[in-house]
Design a protein around this motif. Sequence first.
Motif, PDB file in Angstrom:
ATOM      1  N   ILE A 265       0.839  -1.204   0.000  1.00  0.00           N
ATOM      2  CA  ILE A 265       0.000   0.000   0.000  1.00  0.00           C
ATOM      3  C   ILE A 265       0.875   1.256   0.000  1.00  0.00           C
ATOM      4  O   ILE A 265       0.565   2.240  -0.680  1.00  0.00           O
ATOM      5  CB  ILE A 265      -0.969  -0.017   1.209  1.00  0.00           C
ATOM      6  CG1 ILE A 265      -1.887  -1.243   1.115  1.00  0.00           C
ATOM      7  CG2 ILE A 265      -1.788   1.270   1.272  1.00  0.00           C
ATOM      8  CD1 ILE A 265      -2.612  -1.578   2.410  1.00  0.00           C
TER       9      ILE A 265
ATOM     10  N   SER B 189       1.007   4.220  -2.687  1.00  0.00           N
ATOM     11  CA  SER B 189       0.830   5.637  -2.334  1.00  0.00           C
ATOM     12  C   SER B 189       1.822   6.509  -3.085  1.00  0.00           C
ATOM     13  O   SER B 189       1.485   7.617  -3.520  1.00  0.00           O
ATOM     14  CB  SER B 189       1.045   5.846  -0.829  1.00  0.00           C
ATOM     15  OG  SER B 189       0.187   5.041  -0.075  1.00  0.00           O
ATOM     16  N   SER B 190       3.044   6.016  -3.237  1.00  0.00           N
ATOM     17  CA  SER B 190       4.073   6.854  -3.867  1.00  0.00           C
ATOM     18  C   SER B 190       3.779   7.064  -5.351  1.00  0.00           C
ATOM     19  O   SER B 190       4.371   7.933  -5.986  1.00  0.00           O
ATOM     20  CB  SER B 190       5.458   6.214  -3.681  1.00  0.00           C
ATOM     21  OG  SER B 190       5.561   5.081  -4.503  1.00  0.00           O
TER      22      SER B 190
ATOM     23  N   HIS C  10       0.543   7.510  -6.215  1.00  0.00           N
ATOM     24  CA  HIS C  10      -0.769   8.153  -6.135  1.00  0.00           C
ATOM     25  C   HIS C  10      -1.894   7.289  -6.700  1.00  0.00           C
ATOM     26  O   HIS C  10      -2.779   7.779  -7.400  1.00  0.00           O
ATOM     27  CB  HIS C  10      -0.739   9.520  -6.822  1.00  0.00           C
ATOM     28  CG  HIS C  10       0.318  10.401  -6.256  1.00  0.00           C
ATOM     29  ND1 HIS C  10       0.258  10.914  -4.983  1.00  0.00           N
ATOM     30  CD2 HIS C  10       1.495  10.833  -6.769  1.00  0.00           C
ATOM     31  CE1 HIS C  10       1.339  11.632  -4.736  1.00  0.00           C
ATOM     32  NE2 HIS C  10       2.111  11.594  -5.810  1.00  0.00           N
TER      33      HIS C  10
ATOM     34  N   ASP D  20      -5.335   5.064  -6.362  1.00  0.00           N
ATOM     35  CA  ASP D  20      -6.517   5.292  -5.516  1.00  0.00           C
ATOM     36  C   ASP D  20      -6.630   4.153  -4.491  1.00  0.00           C
ATOM     37  O   ASP D  20      -5.804   3.242  -4.454  1.00  0.00           O
ATOM     38  CB  ASP D  20      -7.789   5.460  -6.349  1.00  0.00           C
ATOM     39  CG  ASP D  20      -8.177   4.212  -7.115  1.00  0.00           C
ATOM     40  OD1 ASP D  20      -7.717   3.113  -6.761  1.00  0.00           O
ATOM     41  OD2 ASP D  20      -8.950   4.329  -8.073  1.00  0.00           O
ATOM     42  N   TRP D  21      -7.657   4.222  -3.638  1.00  0.00           N
ATOM     43  CA  TRP D  21      -7.783   3.239  -2.565  1.00  0.00           C
ATOM     44  C   TRP D  21      -7.835   1.809  -3.105  1.00  0.00           C
ATOM     45  O   TRP D  21      -7.238   0.902  -2.529  1.00  0.00           O
ATOM     46  CB  TRP D  21      -9.039   3.521  -1.717  1.00  0.00           C
ATOM     47  CG  TRP D  21      -8.892   4.726  -0.851  1.00  0.00           C
ATOM     48  CD1 TRP D  21      -7.809   5.560  -0.788  1.00  0.00           C
ATOM     49  CD2 TRP D  21      -9.845   5.231   0.085  1.00  0.00           C
ATOM     50  NE1 TRP D  21      -8.036   6.560   0.131  1.00  0.00           N
ATOM     51  CE2 TRP D  21      -9.274   6.388   0.683  1.00  0.00           C
ATOM     52  CE3 TRP D  21     -11.123   4.832   0.489  1.00  0.00           C
ATOM     53  CZ2 TRP D  21      -9.945   7.129   1.645  1.00  0.00           C
ATOM     54  CZ3 TRP D  21     -11.785   5.572   1.449  1.00  0.00           C
ATOM     55  CH2 TRP D  21     -11.208   6.715   2.016  1.00  0.00           C
TER      56      TRP D  21
ATOM     57  N   LEU E 291      -5.026  -1.205   4.856  1.00  0.00           N
ATOM     58  CA  LEU E 291      -5.371  -0.046   4.031  1.00  0.00           C
ATOM     59  C   LEU E 291      -5.941   1.079   4.896  1.00  0.00           C
ATOM     60  O   LEU E 291      -5.519   2.241   4.771  1.00  0.00           O
ATOM     61  CB  LEU E 291      -6.389  -0.451   2.954  1.00  0.00           C
ATOM     62  CG  LEU E 291      -6.853   0.677   2.029  1.00  0.00           C
ATOM     63  CD1 LEU E 291      -5.700   1.201   1.176  1.00  0.00           C
ATOM     64  CD2 LEU E 291      -7.992   0.204   1.117  1.00  0.00           C
TER      65      LEU E 291
ATOM     66  N   VAL F 188      -3.140   2.727   6.820  1.00  0.00           N
ATOM     67  CA  VAL F 188      -2.308   3.655   6.037  1.00  0.00           C
ATOM     68  C   VAL F 188      -3.070   4.954   5.777  1.00  0.00           C
ATOM     69  O   VAL F 188      -2.500   6.050   5.846  1.00  0.00           O
ATOM     70  CB  VAL F 188      -1.863   3.006   4.705  1.00  0.00           C
ATOM     71  CG1 VAL F 188      -1.162   4.026   3.811  1.00  0.00           C
ATOM     72  CG2 VAL F 188      -0.948   1.823   4.966  1.00  0.00           C
ATOM     73  N   ILE F 189      -4.378   4.846   5.479  1.00  0.00           N
ATOM     74  CA  ILE F 189      -5.167   6.050   5.195  1.00  0.00           C
ATOM     75  C   ILE F 189      -5.267   6.931   6.439  1.00  0.00           C
ATOM     76  O   ILE F 189      -5.081   8.154   6.370  1.00  0.00           O
ATOM     77  CB  ILE F 189      -6.577   5.656   4.685  1.00  0.00           C
ATOM     78  CG1 ILE F 189      -6.475   4.984   3.309  1.00  0.00           C
ATOM     79  CG2 ILE F 189      -7.496   6.875   4.626  1.00  0.00           C
ATOM     80  CD1 ILE F 189      -7.749   4.333   2.839  1.00  0.00           C
TER      81      ILE F 189
ATOM     82  N   ARG G  97      -1.240   7.918   8.295  1.00  0.00           N
ATOM     83  CA  ARG G  97      -0.165   8.133   7.345  1.00  0.00           C
ATOM     84  C   ARG G  97       1.108   8.702   7.987  1.00  0.00           C
ATOM     85  O   ARG G  97       2.213   8.270   7.690  1.00  0.00           O
ATOM     86  CB  ARG G  97      -0.672   9.082   6.251  1.00  0.00           C
ATOM     87  CG  ARG G  97       0.246   9.365   5.115  1.00  0.00           C
ATOM     88  CD  ARG G  97      -0.568   9.649   3.864  1.00  0.00           C
ATOM     89  NE  ARG G  97      -1.522  10.737   4.077  1.00  0.00           N
ATOM     90  CZ  ARG G  97      -1.267  12.023   3.825  1.00  0.00           C
ATOM     91  NH1 ARG G  97      -0.089  12.383   3.399  1.00  0.00           N
ATOM     92  NH2 ARG G  97      -2.201  12.942   4.002  1.00  0.00           N
TER      93      ARG G  97
END
Lengths: 203, 203, 203
Positions: free
Chosen positions: A23, A27-28, A30, A32-33, A75, A78-79, A82
């Motif tokens: 995850i 993120s790096s 960008h 989406d979920w 997930l 992480v959201i 962060r």
Amino acid sequence: METDIIIRFIEILGTFAFAISGIRHASSKHFDWFGGYVCGVAVAIGGGTIRDLLISTTPFWMTDPVYLICTAVALCFVILFRRWLEPLNNTWFVFDTLGLALFNIAGIQKSLEFGQPIWVAIVMGCITGSAGGVIRDVLLNNEPVIFQREIYAMACILGGVAYWLLLTWNVPLTLTAALAFLITCAIRFLSVRYKISLPTLHD
Amino acid sequence: METDIIIRFIEILGTFAFAISGIRHASSKHFDWFGGYVCGVAVAIGGGTIRDLLISTTPFWMTDPVYLICTAVALCFVILFRRWLEPLNNTWFVFDTLGLALFNIAGIQKSLEFGQPIWVAIVMGCITGSAGGVIRDVLLNNEPVIFQREIYAMACILGGVAYWLLLTWNVPLTLTAALAFLITCAIRFLSVRYKISLPTLHD
Amino acid sequence: METDIIIRFIEILGTFAFAISGIRHASSKHFDWFGGYVCGVAVAIGGGTIRDLLISTTPFWMTDPVYLICTAVALCFVILFRRWLEPLNNTWFVFDTLGLALFNIAGIQKSLEFGQPIWVAIVMGCITGSAGGVIRDVLLNNEPVIFQREIYAMACILGGVAYWLLLTWNVPLTLTAALAFLITCAIRFLSVRYKISLPTLHD
């Protein structure tokens, strides 16, 4: 009984750490979920899925929802948290290494149970532990990191060879598994601590 | 009987639209005809092939040549009528969405027939509908679009959850399938119409 | 008996040439030894592994360690004799083409033995010969070369169609296999000699 609980605990920890790794990489870029979830799942269950397809059995995560749930929790983590991820890097590294070693040994043992010869089992252990990270890098359109830096898959191979030797020397199965687990962990820790890596190929 | 014909018709339409999508993406990278065909095949049958490997059965396209033939027709179509493709974008979008929804429901039903639990079936429906596009993007060396933009795979998941709920409420099977199909279509159409997408991950 | 020895000899040569190709590509991205080995393995056994998964049998390399050993020898060869590789390019090309043709015919015959129809067998022959190179390019984060240049996979397809026709004409099996092998080789050699390639797609 107690051993079962410890193994289950490490398995959940390792799955969680593997999912977090996928995850964070997503993120790096960008994603989406949903993309983040798929990358998390890829790392957490990708290696074991390839192993199970190769030894002709139903992928392990299809018989127990805990792995997909664990990735969903990762997930959310992480959201929501962060900012906490970066300072915890050492923790992730420890969890990730425990997961790697456990998945390695579990992959070896499952392959042996399915009647594979020991050299195939060692390869399957390595695939179980490290193929997920390769799938992640392929999905993220990166060159796989485990082909370029650090001792990662090689720790699995060496742990697997230790397993083989201990079996040959008639060491009891539980002790063999425990020792091979520790050896896999130790090689990974030491190689990162002392910045040991394999030589690079040149053209 | 009539339902069978309608389903077969949507299946061919969807396969054709999926193949067109793969071939057009290959065109933008100037692949040759063979490369275009493989990308078309990847989108058209990739998801269903992964599903069939995971539920341990022979991939569906190996028992009926229509899918490979349909992709060959799509390739000829792209080569011959290149200029007509752009103005037909809305048509492709409609076909693609019908295909996505049908492959989703077909994937769910096939998995249930093979004795999988419903949560696995929902995942398999999503894989059937959307994994082909991921394989295409991996072959084209792009980051998978479904991980970054638009509600695509999520439409499958939500359609699958609707299927699950309707089953639980004892709605007849044909009606359940039809409603879940329409819900999958509706979510995809509405999300594109109102530019709804999932939040993005940040590092 | 003698035929068996010749086939085995070409198989080892082809595996070696395929592995060399993977390891050399890995060198150009400065992968480490492990990464080079995995890329070599991917080319050498990737296609046959996908074929075996699709026709539902245990991957061939899991029943005979010679393929993994052969790749290890290839890795040592590349590391030790790096300077000798470039002048030997024509030799690699010949070995690679022999390997391609043999893997093509072997893939067709194995699929037929497993009860697949001939059109599936032709596809499987093509996958056996050429999918490994695609996996290599995906792992290296390159666009697959066989989708862009040269007649490679198409040589397999045309050799496979020749196999089909010869079977239909009741030509004895050994002769059919030998002729289809030679046709695959010839198409590849001639297409490179006369720079023949497929037309490119445009957007």
